[in-house]
Design a protein around this motif. Structure first.
Motif, mmCIF file in Angstrom:
data_model
loop_
_atom_site.group_PDB
_atom_site.id
_atom_site.type_symbol
_atom_site.label_atom_id
_atom_site.label_comp_id
_atom_site.label_asym_id
_atom_site.label_seq_id
_atom_site.Cartn_x
_atom_site.Cartn_y
_atom_site.Cartn_z
ATOM 1 N N GLU A 122 0.944 -1.380 0.031
ATOM 2 C CA GLU A 122 -0.042 -0.029 -0.127
ATOM 3 C C GLU A 122 0.792 1.254 0.014
ATOM 4 O OE1 GLU A 122 -3.272 0.262 2.808
ATOM 5 O OE2 GLU A 122 -3.485 -2.075 2.554
ATOM 6 N N TRP A 123 2.246 1.216 0.348
ATOM 7 C CA TRP A 123 2.777 2.388 0.519
ATOM 8 C C TRP A 123 4.264 2.172 -0.448
ATOM 9 C CZ3 TRP A 123 4.194 5.077 5.428
ATOM 10 C CH2 TRP A 123 3.172 5.961 5.787
ATOM 11 N N HIS A 124 3.735 1.300 -1.595
ATOM 12 C CA HIS A 124 4.976 1.009 -2.566
ATOM 13 C C HIS A 124 5.348 2.349 -3.363
ATOM 14 C CE1 HIS A 124 1.443 0.830 -5.455
ATOM 15 N NE2 HIS A 124 2.381 1.028 -6.102
ATOM 16 N N GLY A 125 4.622 3.259 -3.252
ATOM 17 C CA GLY A 125 4.844 4.589 -4.050
ATOM 18 C C GLY A 125 5.548 5.811 -2.907
ATOM 19 N N LEU A 126 5.806 5.359 -1.686
ATOM 20 C CA LEU A 126 6.596 6.155 -0.897
ATOM 21 C C LEU A 126 7.990 6.574 -1.284
ATOM 22 C CD1 LEU A 126 6.551 8.032 1.801
ATOM 23 C CD2 LEU A 126 7.304 5.789 3.067
ATOM 24 N N GLN A 127 8.478 7.737 -1.409
ATOM 25 C CA GLN A 127 9.767 8.074 -1.701
ATOM 26 C C GLN A 127 10.773 8.441 -0.604
ATOM 27 O OE1 GLN A 127 10.770 11.518 -4.377
ATOM 28 N NE2 GLN A 127 11.422 9.980 -5.747
ATOM 29 N N GLU A 128 9.986 9.297 0.302
ATOM 30 C CA GLU A 128 10.678 9.809 1.189
ATOM 31 C C GLU A 128 10.192 10.173 2.611
ATOM 32 O OE1 GLU A 128 13.833 13.686 1.823
ATOM 33 O OE2 GLU A 128 12.695 13.320 -0.246
ATOM 34 N N LEU A 129 10.493 10.107 3.619
ATOM 35 C CA LEU A 129 9.857 10.128 5.043
ATOM 36 C C LEU A 129 10.680 10.861 6.052
ATOM 37 C CD1 LEU A 129 7.898 9.479 7.390
ATOM 38 C CD2 LEU A 129 9.014 7.380 7.561
ATOM 39 N N ARG A 130 10.335 12.023 6.332
ATOM 40 C CA ARG A 130 11.146 12.877 7.098
ATOM 41 C C ARG A 130 10.445 13.253 8.504
ATOM 42 N NH1 ARG A 130 12.369 18.076 3.451
ATOM 43 N NH2 ARG A 130 13.610 16.927 1.636
ATOM 44 N N LEU A 131 11.148 12.923 9.664
ATOM 45 C CA LEU A 131 10.305 13.122 11.087
ATOM 46 C C LEU A 131 11.334 14.155 11.690
ATOM 47 C CD1 LEU A 131 8.243 12.621 13.140
ATOM 48 C CD2 LEU A 131 9.684 10.761 13.912
ATOM 49 N N ARG A 132 10.779 15.267 12.188
ATOM 50 C CA ARG A 132 11.751 16.153 12.795
ATOM 51 C C ARG A 132 10.828 16.734 14.000
ATOM 52 N NH1 ARG A 132 13.272 20.073 7.814
ATOM 53 N NH2 ARG A 132 11.397 19.394 6.939
ATOM 54 N N ARG A 133 11.578 17.114 15.244
ATOM 55 C CA ARG A 133 11.019 17.743 16.300
ATOM 56 C C ARG A 133 11.112 19.376 16.130
ATOM 57 N NH1 ARG A 133 10.638 16.101 21.435
ATOM 58 N NH2 ARG A 133 11.651 14.371 21.657
ATOM 59 N N THR A 134 9.946 19.701 16.448
ATOM 60 C CA THR A 134 9.958 21.116 16.689
ATOM 61 C C THR A 134 9.769 21.872 17.935
ATOM 62 O OG1 THR A 134 8.762 23.285 15.453
ATOM 63 C CG2 THR A 134 7.706 21.028 16.175
ATOM 64 N N GLY A 135 10.565 22.786 18.422
ATOM 65 C CA GLY A 135 10.516 23.176 19.702
ATOM 66 C C GLY A 135 10.903 21.925 20.735
ATOM 67 N N LYS A 136 10.336 22.312 21.937
ATOM 68 C CA LYS A 136 10.640 21.159 22.944
ATOM 69 C C LYS A 136 9.965 20.175 22.806
ATOM 70 C CE LYS A 136 12.416 24.252 26.581
ATOM 71 N NZ LYS A 136 12.122 24.850 27.937
#
Length: 688
Positions: A122-136
């Motif tokens: 179902e996610w074969h089309g995913l090219q990129e994943l980013r996870l970032r914290r913002t603030g605390k």
């Protein structure tokens, strides 16, 4: 950080339009959008005011010969509560190439916005994943699908990963929504469908996509409902029941204009008056719950009151949270109030009856120790149990940590069972005549080597309430024909409960005995029970609540109370509870049968069975949750336990001690053993 991410997304989306959504900012707009340069086809959408049943249209997208997806779709939420609510509205958002999910702030017990991928391919089309914290404590999650992805489905994976791998039960029946504030009624459910004002409900092949429709309105007469297959309920929004409108209309009773009818009966007739609680939008128990409860009782008292024409939670002159006009309290608000000893309710500080009920019920559902003076008649939608509890405890009682926690547990029980989303939809279904599946059956598995303890243990199980259960009683090395056993089983069966009796050979290893017992169970949920410990009458019900709101694979209680039989002493240990933990009391383990299958069942060992199961669950990536321990008391004797600690260990670790058997008030005493009217006179210990 959030504005920078959005700005970068706008630069890289090319010529495709963008849709920027915000939720939870209480009508002030989203500050993160203020300095963005938008194109003529870009849209800003306030999901809080977006009615259900009206898809978000974007110029140049979705029409004949046009692109199916937008280049950028962002959902910026003030809290996780708001993001879950937006998932319901997201069914009306277009697909996206670049999806950005943001929670500006989160309490410490919540995990990051890390998606849990869906099924195969179902996610074969995913090219990129980013996870970032913002603030605390905020998070930004970005997903890139060059071919586009369904927005609601992708957001659901983000929320699923944040709450743990187990999705937990969804509200039944399948719900359709139309009108303003519709998402309040089905928060966090991507299976909810937006429908038109009059119907009919769309079909998926030959079946309607929903079983029950809720239409929300601001007090005006709704149009006739035209679907003969799906019933519809009409409910007013909290805005319709505001004091301003009630005063202006001269009607002081919230709840008028709520109708239900079955299709095919012509004009909708008035039916029986609904329970007042049914007219109030429910609480999303997956985010408003006791998780993160603080046992400290030395903090100040706060107030739920009015400040600057808004309902607020306040500590003196410090405003901890501003409550919107619809009465929604978020997980972030609860987190900011956790240090308070308790919260006093000022009944004059709300925009209307429904908003006040939602705010107070949310605090109670989260286990915030809440007190008030007499509850006004217009707040009857709280329900009698919750209203009575608010006036039952005084502020001074909350200085005692045990009394404070007992009050908190009673509040959360009443609020979640009356105002939780699962409860509300089952109630609405019964009112509309929609058939419901039964509540899940809990199979209580108990293995004992001691015939003299069978009556004692069955008496503990027999008084369990608010849960469907059966018992698998395994007699390890003795016969069911013994008089004390047969009489106890007969008396238990006379209560109407089901018991399966299994005789296991004396030389069979304990872990294998438990696996055989589970094999004989018919319920999807397995609860382990020890024959010598004490359990309160809502022990199972509390664990089932924890299973629902925690999203954990396995739940259990903390070992707060220990009765040291040698010393005739009760020790209370102030363990932290209502949090993910690798350790729970073995005699309180509750888990799904599927989890046991996943880890290979109990290990075929003579001892340490419980700890090995907890370790196995963690090894497969499962989540363990430790609920409160005030409905469980561990009994310790001189010998016979696989947990080999001397009584001094428990004495040294205790916070308080009492002579004799002194349980929490939530235990509600102890019943006489079934089949043994004279009580238990002998006790020899046994395996655990």
């Amino acid at each position: 950080m959030i504005t920078s991410v959005l700005r970068q997304g706008l630069r890289t989306r090319g010529n495709e339009p963008a849709v920027l959504c915000h939720t939870g900012f209480q009508g002030r707009g989203c500050v993160y959008f203020d300095w963005l340069r938008l194109g003529v086809r870009d849209r800003i959408v306030d999901l809080d005011t977006r009615p259900m049943g009206e898809p978000v249209r974007v110029r140049g997208v979705g029409g004949r010969g046009e692109a199916e997806e937008v280049g950028l779709l962002a959902v910026v939420a003030a809290s996780l509560t708001d993001l879950r609510r937006s998932l319901t509205t997201a069914v009306h958002l277009p697909p996206a190439v670049h999806l950005v999910a943001v929670v500006a702030d989160m309490p410490g017990h919540q995990g990051p916005l890390l998606p849990a991928p869906p099924g195969i391919n179902e996610w074969h089309g995913l090219q990129e994943l980013r996870l970032r914290r913002t603030g605390k404590s905020g998070w930004v999650c970005e997903l890139f699908f060059p071919g586009g992805t369904d927005t609601a489905s992708a957001l659901e994976t983000v929320l699923h990963g944040t709450g743990g791998r187990r999705r937990g039960p969804r509200p039944v029946p399948l719900g359709g929504l139309h009108g303003p504030e519709g998402a309040l009624w089905r928060s966090g459910d991507a299976s909810a469908s937006g429908v038109s004002a009059t119907g009919p409900v769309p079909l998926r092949r030959v079946t309607p996509v929903v079983d029950l429709v809720v239409r929300t309105h601001d007090g005006g007469p709704p149009p006739d409902w035209e679907d003969e297959a799906v019933p519809c309920l009409d409910l007013e929004t909290t805005a319709a029941g505001s004091w301003e409108r009630l005063t202006r209309s001269g009607n002081g009773h919230h709840g008028s204009g709520h109708h239900t009818w079955r299709p095919g009966e012509g004009a909708p007739p008035r039916v029986r008056e609904a329970d007042p609680a049914e007219l109030v939008a429910p609480i999303d128990e997956r985010v408003i719950n006791p998780c993160g409860f603080a046992r400290k009782s030395g903090g100040p008292m706060g107030d739920l009151t009015v400040h600057d024409q808004h309902a607020v939670i306040r500590d003196g002159n410090k405003v901890l949270a501003v409550i919107p006009e619809n009465g929604t309290v978020t997980d972030l608000d609860i987190g900011r109030a956790r240090y308070l000893r308790g919260v006093r309710v000022d009944w004059s500080g709300h925009s209307g009856p429904a908003a006040a009920v939602r705010a107070v019920a949310s605090l109670a559902a989260a286990g915030v120790p809440t007190v008030s003076g007499p509850v006004p008649a217009w707040a009857s939608a709280l329900g009698h149990p919750l209203a009575d509890l608010l006036t039952a405890a005084g502020e001074e009682a909350l200085r005692d940590p045990l009394l404070r926690e007992e009050h908190s547990i009673r509040l959360r029980r009443a609020a979640l069972r009356t105002h939780g989303q699962l409860t509300r939809w089952r109630s609405l279904a019964r009112r509309a005549g929609v058939p419901l599946p039964p509540d899940p059956l809990v199979s209580v598995v108990m293995c004992t080597r001691r015939p003299e303890m069978v009556g004692f243990a069955l008496a503990q199980i027999a008084r369990q309430r608010h849960v469907r259960f059966e018992v698998v009683l395994t007699l390890h090395g003795f016969s069911a024909d013994l008089p004390e056993v047969s009489s106890a089983v007969a008396e238990f069966t006379a209560t109407g409960a089901r018991v399966i009796v299994h005789e296991a050979p004396a030389d069979q290893v304990f872990g294998a005995v438990l696996n055989d017992a589970v094999d004989r169970a018919s319920g999807p949920i397995i609860a382990k029970w020890d024959d010598d410990d004490w359990y309160g009458p809502e022990h199972l019900a509390d664990l089932m609540l924890a299973r629902t709101y925690s999203g954990a694979d396995l739940v259990g209680s903390s070992t707060d109370y220990v009765y040291l039989q040698e010393l005739d002493l009760t020790a209370w240990r102030s363990y932290h509870s209502e949090l993910p933990s690798p350790h729970v009391a073995g005699g309180t383990i509750l888990t799904d049968r599927s989890v046991l299958e996943e880890v290979g069942g109990f290990r075929p060992l003579p001892r340490a069975i419980d700890s090995q199961l907890l370790l196995a669950v963690r090894r497969v990536g499962g989540r363990i949750y430790r609920a409160h321990g005030l409905c469980y008391m561990l009994r310790r004797v001189a010998e016979g336990h696989t947990w080999n600690e001397d009584p001094g260990y428990f004495v040294r670790k205790s916070t308080k001690q009492w002579s004799g058997w002194r349980p929490s008030a939530l235990m509600e005493g102890v019943p006489e053993p079934l089949g043994r009217p004279g009580g238990v006179t002998e006790y020899t210990g046994g395996h655990r």
